[in-house]
Design a protein around this motif. Structure first.
Motif, mmCIF file in Angstrom:
data_model
loop_
_atom_site.group_PDB
_atom_site.id
_atom_site.type_symbol
_atom_site.label_atom_id
_atom_site.label_comp_id
_atom_site.label_asym_id
_atom_site.label_seq_id
_atom_site.Cartn_x
_atom_site.Cartn_y
_atom_site.Cartn_z
ATOM 1 N N ASP A 61 31.962 50.761 45.785
ATOM 2 C CA ASP A 61 30.833 50.178 45.042
ATOM 3 C C ASP A 61 30.728 50.804 43.648
ATOM 4 O O ASP A 61 30.495 50.099 42.661
ATOM 5 N N ASP A 62 30.873 52.137 43.575
ATOM 6 C CA ASP A 62 30.804 52.830 42.284
ATOM 7 C C ASP A 62 31.861 52.296 41.324
ATOM 8 O O ASP A 62 31.577 51.997 40.166
ATOM 9 N N ILE A 63 33.086 52.182 41.825
ATOM 10 C CA ILE A 63 34.200 51.711 41.006
ATOM 11 C C ILE A 63 33.962 50.273 40.565
ATOM 12 O O ILE A 63 34.188 49.910 39.410
ATOM 13 N N PHE A 64 33.492 49.447 41.489
ATOM 14 C CA PHE A 64 33.224 48.041 41.185
ATOM 15 C C PHE A 64 32.160 47.919 40.095
ATOM 16 O O PHE A 64 32.320 47.152 39.138
ATOM 17 N N GLN A 65 31.083 48.672 40.223
ATOM 18 C CA GLN A 65 29.992 48.608 39.242
ATOM 19 C C GLN A 65 30.487 48.994 37.845
ATOM 20 O O GLN A 65 30.137 48.359 36.850
ATOM 21 N N VAL A 66 31.292 50.042 37.765
ATOM 22 C CA VAL A 66 31.829 50.470 36.472
ATOM 23 C C VAL A 66 32.743 49.389 35.917
ATOM 24 O O VAL A 66 32.721 49.087 34.720
ATOM 25 N N GLY A 67 33.548 48.780 36.775
ATOM 26 C CA GLY A 67 34.433 47.705 36.332
ATOM 27 C C GLY A 67 33.667 46.547 35.722
ATOM 28 O O GLY A 67 34.064 46.001 34.688
ATOM 29 N N VAL A 68 32.556 46.185 36.332
ATOM 30 C CA VAL A 68 31.724 45.099 35.804
ATOM 31 C C VAL A 68 31.067 45.532 34.493
ATOM 32 O O VAL A 68 31.107 44.808 33.488
ATOM 33 N N GLN A 69 30.472 46.723 34.480
ATOM 34 C CA GLN A 69 29.756 47.199 33.290
ATOM 35 C C GLN A 69 30.668 47.339 32.077
ATOM 36 O O GLN A 69 30.260 47.064 30.953
ATOM 37 N N ILE B 114 33.264 36.106 39.693
ATOM 38 C CA ILE B 114 32.660 37.379 40.100
ATOM 39 C C ILE B 114 31.444 37.682 39.231
ATOM 40 O O ILE B 114 30.398 38.101 39.728
ATOM 41 N N LEU B 115 31.562 37.434 37.945
ATOM 42 C CA LEU B 115 30.497 37.792 37.013
ATOM 43 C C LEU B 115 29.240 36.945 37.177
ATOM 44 O O LEU B 115 28.169 37.364 36.750
ATOM 45 N N VAL B 116 29.358 35.780 37.799
ATOM 46 C CA VAL B 116 28.172 34.951 38.049
ATOM 47 C C VAL B 116 27.173 35.726 38.908
ATOM 48 O O VAL B 116 25.976 35.717 38.647
ATOM 49 N N ASP B 117 27.675 36.407 39.932
ATOM 50 C CA ASP B 117 26.808 37.192 40.825
ATOM 51 C C ASP B 117 27.630 38.340 41.417
ATOM 52 O O ASP B 117 28.126 38.246 42.542
ATOM 53 N N PRO B 118 27.802 39.421 40.664
ATOM 54 C CA PRO B 118 28.660 40.526 41.128
ATOM 55 C C PRO B 118 28.242 41.114 42.476
ATOM 56 O O PRO B 118 29.094 41.410 43.307
ATOM 57 N N GLU B 119 26.943 41.267 42.685
ATOM 58 C CA GLU B 119 26.481 41.869 43.947
ATOM 59 C C GLU B 119 26.837 40.998 45.146
ATOM 60 O O GLU B 119 27.251 41.503 46.186
ATOM 61 N N ALA B 120 26.666 39.691 44.997
ATOM 62 C CA ALA B 120 27.014 38.774 46.091
ATOM 63 C C ALA B 120 28.513 38.805 46.343
ATOM 64 O O ALA B 120 28.959 38.775 47.490
ATOM 65 N N HIS B 121 29.290 38.868 45.266
ATOM 66 C CA HIS B 121 30.748 38.924 45.432
ATOM 67 C C HIS B 121 31.159 40.192 46.188
ATOM 68 O O HIS B 121 31.987 40.135 47.092
ATOM 69 N N LEU B 122 30.573 41.320 45.823
ATOM 70 C CA LEU B 122 30.902 42.580 46.487
ATOM 71 C C LEU B 122 30.518 42.517 47.965
ATOM 72 O O LEU B 122 31.293 42.928 48.831
#
Length: 98
Positions: free
Chosen positions: A55-63, A72-80
């Protein structure tokens, strides 16, 4: 990072990534157990001596714009959440089959 031993086949992948200067991230149960220097560089703000989650890595990747897939960018949390659910299903399917 953790005390989990990395299997020989994964060690071979790590060596290949090093040879081509590629990024490699290995995780088990959503906890990163290995990340080479190419993968750590974009996540330098993490304290790599502690537990790092996917989750940490994913969040940094999006940010930081490293994850740029529009779906993925439409709803990152739902995608994760979906990705974790799909991974859990596949893992349990393999367990039942074997």
């Amino acid at each position: 990072m953790g005390t989990t031993e990395i299997p020989a086949k994964l060690s071979d992948l790590i060596k290949i990534a090093a040879d081509v200067r590629g990024s490699i991230l290995i995780y088990e149960r959503d906890v990163v157990i290995f990340a080479n220097s190419e993968d750590r560089e974009p996540h330098h703000q993490h304290d790599w001596s502690t537990v790092i989650t996917v989750d940490d890595i994913f969040q940094v990747g999006v940010q930081r714009g490293r994850i740029a897939e529009p779906a993925i960018l439409v709803d990152p949390e739902a995608h994760l959440a979906y990705a974790k659910m799909a991974q859990a299903r596949e893992r349990s399917f393999q367990f039942r089959r074997n």
